[in-house]
Design a protein around this motif. Structure first.
Motif, short mmCIF file in Angstrom:
data_model
loop_
_atom_site.label_atom_id
_atom_site.label_comp_id
_atom_site.label_asym_id
_atom_site.label_seq_id
_atom_site.Cartn_x
_atom_site.Cartn_y
_atom_site.Cartn_z
N MET A 1 -110.37 85.17 -41.44
CA MET A 1 -109.23 84.78 -40.65
C MET A 1 -109.71 83.86 -39.53
N THR A 2 -109.12 82.75 -39.38
CA THR A 2 -109.44 81.81 -38.32
C THR A 2 -108.33 81.85 -37.27
N ILE A 3 -108.73 81.96 -36.03
CA ILE A 3 -107.77 81.94 -34.93
C ILE A 3 -107.55 80.48 -34.56
N GLU A 13 -115.97 79.02 -22.87
CA GLU A 13 -114.70 79.69 -23.15
C GLU A 13 -114.89 80.81 -24.17
N TYR A 14 -115.71 80.56 -25.18
CA TYR A 14 -115.98 81.56 -26.21
C TYR A 14 -116.66 82.78 -25.59
N LEU A 15 -117.66 82.55 -24.75
CA LEU A 15 -118.39 83.66 -24.13
C LEU A 15 -117.50 84.47 -23.20
N ASN A 16 -116.49 83.86 -22.63
CA ASN A 16 -115.57 84.57 -21.73
C ASN A 16 -114.32 85.08 -22.45
N TYR A 17 -114.18 84.81 -23.74
CA TYR A 17 -112.97 85.17 -24.49
C TYR A 17 -112.89 86.68 -24.70
N ASP A 18 -111.73 87.25 -24.44
CA ASP A 18 -111.47 88.66 -24.69
C ASP A 18 -110.01 88.81 -25.07
N GLY A 20 -108.74 91.71 -26.02
CA GLY A 20 -108.33 93.09 -25.81
C GLY A 20 -108.53 93.99 -27.02
N THR A 21 -109.19 93.49 -28.07
CA THR A 21 -109.46 94.31 -29.25
C THR A 21 -110.97 94.41 -29.44
N ASP A 22 -111.38 95.20 -30.41
CA ASP A 22 -112.80 95.33 -30.75
C ASP A 22 -113.21 94.34 -31.83
N THR A 23 -112.35 93.40 -32.15
CA THR A 23 -112.63 92.42 -33.20
C THR A 23 -113.76 91.52 -32.75
N ARG A 24 -114.70 91.27 -33.67
CA ARG A 24 -115.83 90.38 -33.37
C ARG A 24 -115.53 89.01 -33.95
N TYR A 25 -115.86 87.97 -33.18
CA TYR A 25 -115.63 86.60 -33.58
C TYR A 25 -116.92 85.80 -33.49
N GLU A 34 -112.94 85.19 -37.27
CA GLU A 34 -113.13 86.64 -37.24
C GLU A 34 -114.26 87.00 -38.18
N MET A 35 -115.18 87.82 -37.69
CA MET A 35 -116.31 88.25 -38.51
C MET A 35 -115.89 89.47 -39.34
N PRO A 36 -116.29 89.51 -40.60
CA PRO A 36 -115.93 90.66 -41.45
C PRO A 36 -116.69 91.90 -41.02
N SER A 37 -116.16 93.05 -41.40
CA SER A 37 -116.87 94.29 -41.11
C SER A 37 -118.11 94.38 -42.00
N GLU A 38 -119.01 95.26 -41.64
CA GLU A 38 -120.24 95.39 -42.40
C GLU A 38 -119.95 95.96 -43.78
#
Length: 50
Positions: A1-3, A13-18, A20-25, A34-38
């Motif tokens: 998924m691409t935001i 901006e990327y380093l400061n991006y939040d 509010g979820t635990d999603t890793r990008y 969005e990075m896939p789960s392991e």
């Protein structure tokens, strides 16, 4: 998924991006991806180490 955004995101901006979820990008060519789960195999290997 691409935001999608209207412009390219900078590294700062990327380093400061939040969002509010635990999603890793990861930042790819200025876009958040969005990075896939392991994988199950990776989780099984990690559990064997512990």
């Amino acid at each position: 998924m691409t935001i999608t955004t209207n412009r390219i995101m900078t590294l700062e901006e990327y380093l400061n991006y939040d969002d509010g979820t635990d999603t890793r990008y990861e930042l790819v060519n200025g876009e958040l991806v969005e990075m896939p789960s392991e994988s199950d195999l990776n989780n099984a290997k990690a559990n064997m180490i512990l």
